[in-house]
Scaffold this motif. Structure first.
Motif, mmCIF file in Angstrom:
data_model
loop_
_atom_site.group_PDB
_atom_site.id
_atom_site.type_symbol
_atom_site.label_atom_id
_atom_site.label_comp_id
_atom_site.label_asym_id
_atom_site.label_seq_id
_atom_site.Cartn_x
_atom_site.Cartn_y
_atom_site.Cartn_z
ATOM 1 N N GLY A 141 49.480 37.550 120.164
ATOM 2 C CA GLY A 141 50.344 38.478 120.875
ATOM 3 C C GLY A 141 49.544 39.214 121.926
ATOM 4 O O GLY A 141 48.326 39.348 121.827
ATOM 5 N N SER A 142 50.218 39.709 122.948
ATOM 6 C CA SER A 142 49.532 40.457 124.004
ATOM 7 C C SER A 142 50.487 41.439 124.657
ATOM 8 O O SER A 142 51.680 41.139 124.822
ATOM 9 C CB SER A 142 48.965 39.510 125.071
ATOM 10 N N ILE A 143 49.952 42.597 125.032
ATOM 11 C CA ILE A 143 50.732 43.489 125.864
ATOM 12 C C ILE A 143 50.878 42.854 127.246
ATOM 13 O O ILE A 143 50.058 42.036 127.658
ATOM 14 C CB ILE A 143 50.085 44.884 125.952
ATOM 15 N N THR A 156 52.883 35.417 122.508
ATOM 16 C CA THR A 156 54.032 36.326 122.439
ATOM 17 C C THR A 156 53.689 37.606 123.183
ATOM 18 O O THR A 156 52.700 38.266 122.862
ATOM 19 C CB THR A 156 54.381 36.668 120.978
ATOM 20 N N VAL A 157 54.472 37.939 124.185
ATOM 21 C CA VAL A 157 54.238 39.140 124.985
ATOM 22 C C VAL A 157 55.215 40.222 124.533
ATOM 23 O O VAL A 157 56.417 39.978 124.422
ATOM 24 C CB VAL A 157 54.416 38.849 126.485
ATOM 25 N N GLY A 158 54.680 41.403 124.248
ATOM 26 C CA GLY A 158 55.553 42.471 123.780
ATOM 27 C C GLY A 158 54.843 43.804 123.764
ATOM 28 O O GLY A 158 53.718 43.941 124.246
ATOM 29 N N MET A 159 55.497 44.794 123.188
ATOM 30 C CA MET A 159 54.914 46.123 123.069
ATOM 31 C C MET A 159 53.942 46.160 121.896
ATOM 32 O O MET A 159 54.085 45.407 120.925
ATOM 33 C CB MET A 159 56.017 47.166 122.869
ATOM 34 N N SER A 160 52.967 47.055 121.994
ATOM 35 C CA SER A 160 51.915 47.131 120.985
ATOM 36 C C SER A 160 52.480 47.265 119.577
ATOM 37 O O SER A 160 52.047 46.564 118.652
ATOM 38 C CB SER A 160 50.976 48.309 121.279
ATOM 39 N N GLU A 161 53.441 48.169 119.381
ATOM 40 C CA GLU A 161 53.971 48.410 118.042
ATOM 41 C C GLU A 161 54.580 47.145 117.437
ATOM 42 O O GLU A 161 54.357 46.820 116.275
ATOM 43 C CB GLU A 161 55.032 49.527 118.069
ATOM 44 N N ALA A 162 55.351 46.419 118.257
ATOM 45 C CA ALA A 162 56.048 45.232 117.757
ATOM 46 C C ALA A 162 55.078 44.116 117.396
ATOM 47 O O ALA A 162 55.197 43.498 116.332
ATOM 48 C CB ALA A 162 57.055 44.746 118.795
ATOM 49 N N ILE A 163 54.102 43.849 118.269
ATOM 50 C CA ILE A 163 53.210 42.732 117.971
ATOM 51 C C ILE A 163 52.198 43.105 116.882
ATOM 52 O O ILE A 163 51.715 42.224 116.161
ATOM 53 C CB ILE A 163 52.523 42.186 119.235
ATOM 54 N N LEU A 164 51.891 44.391 116.729
ATOM 55 C CA LEU A 164 51.079 44.825 115.585
ATOM 56 C C LEU A 164 51.799 44.497 114.282
ATOM 57 O O LEU A 164 51.189 44.016 113.324
ATOM 58 C CB LEU A 164 50.795 46.321 115.664
#
Length: 300
Positions: free
Chosen positions: A94-96, A123-131
């Motif tokens: 995942g990555s911001i 997967t590109v997304g916000m920090s909270e979601a990919i964490l």
């Protein structure tokens, strides 16, 4: 209780549907229902509120799903380690958004020179979601901005510390940087990510109340507004594309360097630890080539 039942339970939890989960686990809806009932009988608890349509997990069900995710992840990684597949297959990262355009793809290319059998799922997304996805085992690791609250079982590896920069249209090049935020309209980055909060906090600390001309929720749109001559803004260095340098100026934000720390988060126990070490090294090398080294002060 067996692994198939746990995987079925997780699929039902993720899809919130017995019918949709059936496609994921390659069963009929009735077989899914039978597996869930058998699991409830073995545990001696009801996992779903069946007075709702569709049935929803109750409090006990949520607890069992959390435990099931951990068990399935441990078993999956144990099998990968035994089979020697820890440096092959698909690596799910995942990555911001700001680092998914250049840094992460360049690191993938470098890692593939070492592990040619490896492929990637980004997967590109916000920090909270990919964490959350890393903690749940849906991702192997994620490139995220520094987080105050790291979920249990995850580890953080510092990769880079990039400065936040004030950007403005090129025609304001002769203007002192301290006046750009007061004389120019401001394009505000507004989204639920640490970077947006960091910029707002620093503006407040400086006592600056910029005149907002636009509020946008993606960094490319922020830069696009500045390129169009709409006003000034504050962005991380990695977000500025090379091709934009002809039309914008960059200045230090505030009186001293304001930095954003970026790291790779992964599970503390992972069968992909060998290849993830290569990923961390490649990300750090690419950060160096982009002028995003980690200064000593940022490592504290």
């Amino acid at each position: 209780m067996d692994l198939r039942q746990l995987k079925t339970l997780i699929a039902v939890a993720d899809t919130r549907s017995f019918a949709a989960s059936a496609e994921i686990v390659n069963l009929t809806p009735s077989a899914v229902s039978q597996q869930i009932q058998a699991l409830e009988a073995e545990l001696g608890v009801v996992l779903f509120d069946r007075t709702r349509r569709p049935p929803l997990l109750n409090a006990k069900g949520e607890e069992v799903v959390r435990a099931a995710r951990q068990v399935v992840q441990i078993m999956t990684e144990a099998r990968q380690t035994v089979s020697g597949g820890s440096t092959g297959g698909v690596l799910k990262i995942g990555s911001i958004r700001t680092l998914s355009r250049r840094l992460v793809p360049a690191a993938f290319a470098a890692v593939r020179h070492v592990h040619p059998d490896l492929s990637f799922h980004l997967t590109v997304g916000m920090s909270e979601a990919i964490l959350s996805d890393v903690a749940a085992g849906r991702l192997d690791a994620a490139v995220v901005a520094e987080h105050v609250e790291l979920p249990a079982g995850l580890s953080w590896h510092l990769l880079l510390a990039e400065p936040l920069l004030l950007i403005a249209p090129k025609e304001w090049e002769s203007e002192p940087p301290e006046t750009l935020l007061t004389r120019l309209p401001f394009i505000r980055y507004e989204t639920k990510v640490p970077l947006a909060r960091q910029i707002d906090v620093e503006l407040a600390r400086l006592g600056i109340e910029p005149r907002e001309v636009a509020v946008v929720n993606t960094m490319p749109s922020v830069i696009g507004c500045v390129l169009a001559g709409l006003g000034a803004s504050v962005v991380p260095k990695s977000a500025i594309p090379e091709e934009a340098s002809y039309a914008i100026i960059t200045r230090p934000f505030a009186n001293g360097p304001i930095i954003r720390r970026i790291g790779l988060v992964q599970r503390q126990v992972s069968s992909r630890s060998v290849v993830l070490s290569e990923v961390r090294r490649a990300l750090a090398d690419q950060a160096h080539s982009m002028g995003l080294d980690v200064p000593a002060a940022a490592q504290l």
